[in-house]
Scaffold this active site. Structure first.
Site, mmCIF file in Angstrom:
data_model
loop_
_atom_site.group_PDB
_atom_site.id
_atom_site.type_symbol
_atom_site.label_atom_id
_atom_site.label_comp_id
_atom_site.label_asym_id
_atom_site.label_seq_id
_atom_site.Cartn_x
_atom_site.Cartn_y
_atom_site.Cartn_z
ATOM 1 N N HIS A 40 0.826 -1.202 0.000
ATOM 2 C CA HIS A 40 0.000 0.000 0.000
ATOM 3 C C HIS A 40 0.865 1.258 0.000
ATOM 4 C CE1 HIS A 40 -2.599 2.975 2.367
ATOM 5 N NE2 HIS A 40 -3.063 2.959 1.142
ATOM 6 N N GLU B 99 1.973 1.864 -3.451
ATOM 7 C CA GLU B 99 0.876 2.433 -4.252
ATOM 8 C C GLU B 99 0.871 3.957 -4.141
ATOM 9 O OE1 GLU B 99 -3.523 3.690 -3.710
ATOM 10 O OE2 GLU B 99 -3.225 1.666 -2.914
ATOM 11 N N HIS B 100 1.028 4.457 -2.927
ATOM 12 C CA HIS B 100 1.093 5.909 -2.734
ATOM 13 C C HIS B 100 2.275 6.511 -3.479
ATOM 14 C CE1 HIS B 100 -1.789 7.097 0.634
ATOM 15 N NE2 HIS B 100 -2.042 5.805 0.431
ATOM 16 N N GLU C 39 -3.316 7.427 7.664
ATOM 17 C CA GLU C 39 -4.448 6.706 7.090
ATOM 18 C C GLU C 39 -4.800 5.496 7.955
ATOM 19 O OE1 GLU C 39 -5.627 4.644 2.798
ATOM 20 O OE2 GLU C 39 -3.907 5.986 2.954
#
Length: 461
Positions: A78, A81-82, A158
């Site tokens: 993840h 991905e950022h 997040e």
């Protein structure tokens, strides 16, 4: 002898496909006019012709998610991905978004347990730009200390907002951790906080080099396109990206569960939440169709059994939900969840839930009930195909599992399920010794929660 020979032939075909020496495979069935090809560098390309509107949906599926991570580095998929939005030497930070949005397009990405997916939707004349942008960041992503530090902080925040501050999401995270003792589905897609703290830029660079190679990726393009024209463009743009070192296979297998597990989570929350998660097979087992229908019958619609009995008749819970994904790469969980109504006891809700499960095990569902569930699943699948983006998602989902044409088996598989099948899977899988129970016990000042009482998203944007 014949079986062995058949395997050799299949292997030869696979090698030819990987080397790009076979012509593209075309298929036109049930409105799916699909062309599939594999470039010499291993990139699989799936093209869906759909000329209903002058638009396209482009998706890049990388076969990497939390399933591919290691303890100590959970959440790295993840985080990467950022970082994929930080830019390249050709297109600096923010330019990807600006170029897409200036042309009226939209784009986003998500990371899940099995895949990380990037997508753009735009008018067909802009497809060349989308191809160039995705190929550029696949091959030339800028990974530096400044961008890494910034995105790492964002991802950690997040996690705080979506899990630590969400009682239902944190409960499901704990249930998964207890349910899986050997398989990486046991840790969260967003990662454990300590792992996020210690992941380094060098870790991400090594991960990107292996996982973001074309031979570990799938390019899906759906819309107002013609394969004969499009494939040469794809080969020109992506073909020069070198194949990578093959990613390490995930060989973990979750052993059978032979006894109920229970966990409790005490934290600020407004109401108790109850979860019962059972180990079940995925689409590799035909029971997955019956399980999908069982999910609808139990808690998948306004007319479901738990909605009628526990929510409306007995008023024990505010809502009842079910989560089951038959398209997970490895066997997953069949999770039933309930948000307990004010003034009610979770033990009474659990007893009522057990009664409903026992009814399914002892007596087949009615023909009318089964037909309604089938109609709901089938209509959801069919009506969803009005969306070009959804059609591309279906293609990518099944192609990433090895065969996009599995789409054609879904409706026949649903229609073939009998009431006896539904009863049988309830008996086999919804057993007490096969479940992990999670209970959220409110403690402290209540917090704002999602009104739907869901378990939290398994994919992270």
């Amino acid at each position: 002898m014949t079986q062995h020979r058949h395997r050799l032939v299949a292997s030869s075909v696979l090698v030819a496909l990987l080397l790009g020496t076979l012509p593209p495979v075309h298929a036109d069935e049930q409105g799916w006019k699909v062309t599939q090809d594999t470039l010499a560098n291993g990139l699989t390309v799936v093209i869906l012709e759909d000329h209903r509107a002058p638009v396209v949906s482009l998706q890049v599926w990388y076969k990497v998610g939390s399933r591919n991570e290691q303890l100590g580095a959970t959440g790295i998929s993840h985080l990467l991905e950022h970082l994929m939005f930080r830019g390249t030497p050709t297109h600096g930070e923010g330019e990807f978004s600006r170029l897409v949005q200036e042309r009226g397009g939209s784009h986003n990405a998500f990371t899940a347990e099995d895949d990380t997916v990037y997508f753009e939707n735009a008018a067909a004349p802009h497809l060349d730009l989308l191809l160039e942008l995705e190929a550029d960041r696949m091959a030339n992503l800028t990974l530096d200390d400044t961008g890494f530090a910034a995105e790492k902080k964002i991802v950690m925040e997040e996690r705080r907002m979506r899990t630590v501050d969400d009682p239902a999401a944190e409960l499901m995270e704990q249930v998964s951790a207890a349910a899986y003792t050997a398989h990486p589905y046991g840790w969260p897609v967003v990662g454990w906080m300590h792992d996020l703290e210690v992941i380094t830029l060098e870790d991400v660079k090594k991960y990107h080099q292996v996982m973001y190679a074309p031979d570990n990726a799938l390019l899906v393009i759906a819309g107002d396109v013609t394969p004969d024209t499009l494939l040469p463009k794809v080969k020109s743009v992506f073909g020069g990206i070198p194949a990578g070192t093959p990613a390490q296979e995930v060989t973990a297998v979750e052993p059978p569960q032979h006894g109920e597990r229970r966990i409790s989570l005490k934290r600020p929350a407004s109401l108790p939440i109850y979860v019962a998660a059972y180990h079940v097979p995925n689409l590799k087992n035909d029971d997955s169709f019956a399980l999908s229908l069982l999910a609808v019958i139990l808690a998948g619609s306004r007319s479901s059994r738990l909605q009628h009995t526990l929510v409306e008749e007995k008023a024990l819970v505010l809502n009842a939900d079910v989560d089951y994904d038959r398209t997970s790469r490895d066997p997953s969980l069949f999770a039933l969840s309930m948000r307990i109504a004010p003034g009610k006891q979770w033990r009474d809700a659990e007893a009522a839930l057990s009664q409903e499960v026992e009814k399914l095990e002892k007596q087949p569902v009615t023909d009318k009930e089964l037909e309604r569930a089938k109609n709901l699943l089938e209509s959801t699948l069919i009506y969803g195909q009005d969306s070009l983006f959804y059609r591309a998602m279906q293609l990518g989902e099944y192609a990433s599992l090895g065969d996009w044409s599995l789409i054609h088996k879904v409706v026949p598989g649903i229609r073939a399920v009998t009431a006896a099948d539904v009863q049988r899977v309830a008996q086999i899988y919804l057993r007490e010794e096969n479940r992990t129970v999670g209970l959220l016990i409110p403690e402290g000042t209540p917090v704002r929660e999602s009104p739907d009482g869901g378990l939290g998203s398994k994919s992270i944007h």
